[in-house]
Scaffold this active site. Structure first.
Site, PDB file in Angstrom:
ATOM      1  N   GLU A 343      43.436  32.662  53.571  1.00 60.92           N
ATOM      2  CA  GLU A 343      42.340  33.067  54.433  1.00 60.92           C
ATOM      3  C   GLU A 343      42.842  33.334  55.844  1.00 60.92           C
ATOM      4  O   GLU A 343      43.517  32.482  56.443  1.00 60.92           O
ATOM      5  CB  GLU A 343      41.273  31.971  54.506  1.00 60.92           C
ATOM      6  N   CYS A 344      42.533  34.484  56.403  1.00 57.36           N
ATOM      7  CA  CYS A 344      42.758  34.802  57.807  1.00 57.36           C
ATOM      8  C   CYS A 344      44.200  34.502  58.241  1.00 57.36           C
ATOM      9  O   CYS A 344      45.116  35.212  57.852  1.00 57.36           O
ATOM     10  CB  CYS A 344      41.737  34.063  58.668  1.00 57.36           C
ATOM     11  N   GLY A 345      44.437  33.446  59.014  1.00 53.58           N
ATOM     12  CA  GLY A 345      45.784  33.128  59.446  1.00 53.58           C
ATOM     13  C   GLY A 345      46.737  32.903  58.294  1.00 53.58           C
ATOM     14  O   GLY A 345      47.934  33.198  58.396  1.00 53.58           O
TER      15      GLY A 345
END
Length: 453
Positions: A343-345
Site C-alpha cells: 500500500e502506498c509507501g
C-alpha cells in the site's frame, strides 16, 4: 450502515468526551493527548480513538494514554473510528468494547466539527458523546464567543460540553476571550492553554511527525498535561452510557480463511501506516503475524505472504538503498510466487527507484517497473472503493508522490464523491499494489485473498 435503536443493549456508564474544533490546526491532538496523559498518570484506564482514516495522530494518542512517560505496558492502540470505512455498528462496537474495561473514553475529531460527509458531529451524535470545542484564539478576542456560540447551536442534536481556548497569549487575552462568552449564551468555559512551543507537536508533509521520531515527545505531552490540569478539564467529563449495536461486528465471528498462514508485516519508521483493526482482522482469520523491518533487518522471516504498508520511505532513501540483502530477500519471495500486498509507501519501495522532493534518488527493490517521485503538493486524497481481485474493499488515499510506470492497472478505485477515475491498482504475478490504504474489516474475505498462499 446500521442505525442505533432503543433496543440495543447498554453498557455501564463511562466518562467520555469528544474533542473537536472549528477546523484543523486548532490543537485537537495536543489537547486530547494532554487529557489522556493527565488522567492516565492518575491511574485511570484511558482509551483513545481518532475520527477518520488518520495514521499519525493515533500513534501519538496511544503513547499519551500509556500513563506517566508513555508506559507502553499500560496503553492500547488508538483505533480509527470512520463511519464510511467501518460503518455505524462497527464504530459502536469498538467504543462499547473499550467502555467495558475503561475508566475514560476520549475521541479526537477530524478537521472541523461539521466538516465532511459523514462528519465528526455525526459520529458524536451516533455515540452520544458530548463535544468539547478547542478553539485556537490567535488573533481574536471577544469574537471567540460568537465562534463558540455557532459551534454550540449549529446542530441541536449535538450535545455540546463546552469550549477550551487554545494558543492564548496571556492572562489578559484569556479575560477578553471570556468576555465574549456572555452569560446569556450559556456555554461552559473550561479554561485556556497558553501559546507555547513547550508542548507543540512537530509536523511534516503528511501530518504530525511519527511519535517514535520525536525524542522529547513524552516531555512535551507531560507539559501539556500539566497545563490541562490547571483547567476545568482536570475533572472527569460526564459519564456516557454506550450502546452496543444490534449486530455484533466483533472480529471473532470471521471465517478462519488464513489459518496456518504466516504473514510478514513490515513495521518500522519507514513503514508504519497501519490500521490496528487490519491486523486484528488478519489474526481473527487465523493468520500468524510476524513483524520485520526493511530498514534494519537483512532477511525476511519465514513467511507465506508479505504486507508492506505505507509510511515514509522517502525519508529513509539511503538506508533502504543500502540494504541489498533485504531487497534480495524480497526478490526471492517474489520468485517463489508468494503473495506481496503493498500500500502506498510499500508500493513505492517495490519500484525501481524513489526520488525525494530535494531530487535525491535511490534504488529500491525493483520488483515493479517504474520510478516514484515525491512532489511538493498533495497528489491524492479521499475515500474510494478498491475493486481488489477477491472483492471490493473500502479504502482511503493520501499521498504526495507520483509514479512513472508502464504497468497497465487491473482496476481503479471508485471515488466516493465524484466520478473521475480513482487510484490505479496494479498486479505483477502475486504482487498487488496501489496507493489505496484498504480497511480490511469492510470485506474480510477479499482481504484474505490478498495473503492466501
Amino acid at each position: 450502515m446500521m442505525s442505533d435503536s432503543d433496543t440495543s443493549p447498554l453498557q455501564p456508564r463511562v466518562p467520555a468526551l469528544f474533542i473537536s474544533a472549528p477546523g484543523s490546526h486548532h490543537g485537537k491532538t495536543t489537547v486530547t493527548a494532554a487529557l489522556a496523559r493527565y488522567h492516565a498518570a492518575r491511574g485511570l484506564r484511558v482509551r483513545v480513538f481518532k475520527t477518520g482514516p488518520d495514521f499519525l495522530d493515533p500513534m501519538l494518542l496511544a503513547r499519551a494514554a500509556g500513563g506517566t512517560s508513555g508506559n507502553s505496558s499500560t496503553s492500547q492502540p488508538a483505533y480509527q473510528l470512520d463511519l464510511w470505512l467501518a460503518g455505524e455498528s462497527a464504530c459502536q462496537q469498538l467504543v462499547s468494547d473499550a467502555a467495558a474495561e475503561a475508566d475514560l473514553i476520549l475521541i479526537e475529531g477530524v478537521m472541523g466539527l461539521f466538516d465532511g460527509q459523514p462528519s465528526s458531529a455525526d459520529l458524536a451524535v451516533l455515540l452520544g458523546v458530548p463535544v468539547l470545542a478547542v478553539i485556537d484564539a490567535t488573533g481574536m478576542a471577544q469574537t471567540f464567543g460568537a465562534l463558540a456560540y455557532g459551534l454550540a447551536r449549529f446542530r441541536p442534536d449535538v450535545t455540546f460540553a463546552g469550549v477550551l481556548a487554545n494558543a492564548v497569549a496571556s492572562p489578559r487575552h484569556a479575560e477578553m476571550l471570556q468576555q465574549g462568552l456572555r452569560s446569556e449564551l450559556n456555554i461552559p468555559y473550561f479554561g485556556a492553554m497558553l501559546r507555547t512551543p513547550e508542548y507543540a507537536l512537530p509536523e511534516r508533509h503528511l501530518g504530525l511527525v511519527q511519535a517514535a521520531e520525536v525524542h522529547d515527545l513524552d516531555a512535551r505531552i507531560d507539559r501539556a498535561a500539566i497545563a490541562i490540569g490547571q483547567t476545568k478539564l482536570a475533572q472527569l467529563p460526564k459519564a456516557v452510557q454506550f450502546r452496543r449495536p444490534q449486530q455484533d461486528d466483533r472480529l471473532m465471528t470471521l471465517p478462519t480463511l488464513l489459518q496456518g498462514t504466516r504473514v510478514g508485516v513490515a513495521q518500522d519508521a519507514a513503514f508504519s501506516f497501519l490500521y490496528p483493526v487490519n491486523l486484528d482482522c488478519l489474526r481473527a482469520m487465523g493468520a500468524q503475524l510476524v513483524f520485520f523491518s526493511p530498514l534494519n533487518d537483512h532477511a525476511l522471516p519465514e513467511v507465506d505472504s508479505l504486507y508492506l504498508p505505507g509510511g515514509y520511505p522517502e525519508l529513509h532513501l539511503q538506508t533502504l538503498q543500502d540494504n541489498p540483502s533485504m531487497k534480495a530477500a524480497l526478490t526471492a519471495h517474489h520468485r517463489h510466487n508468494k503473495p506481496i500486498y503493498a500500500e502506498c509507501g510499500g508500493m513505492l519501495y517495490l519500484m525501481e527507484s524513489l526520488t525525494d522532493v530535494a531530487g535525491q534518488r535511490a534504488s529500491m527493490a525493483g520488483l515493479l517497473p517504474g520510478h516514484a517521485i515525491m512532489q511538493k503538493r498533495l497528489q491524492g486524497l479521499g475515500y474510494q472503493t478498491a475493486p481488489m481481485p477477491g472483492g471490493a474493499l473500502r479504502a482511503h488515499t493520501f499521498h504526495h508522490s507520483i509514479i512513472d510506470t508502464g504497468m497497465i492497472p487491473i482496476a481503479s478505485g471508485e471515488r466516493l464523491h465524484n466520478t473521475s477515475a480513482g487510484e490505479k491498482i496494479f498486479q505483477q504475478n502475486r504482487i498487488i499494489a496501489s496507493y489505496l490504504h484498504c480497511y480490511f474489516p469492510s470485506n474480510p474475505v477479499a482481504a484474505a485473498q490478498l495473503f492466501l498462499p
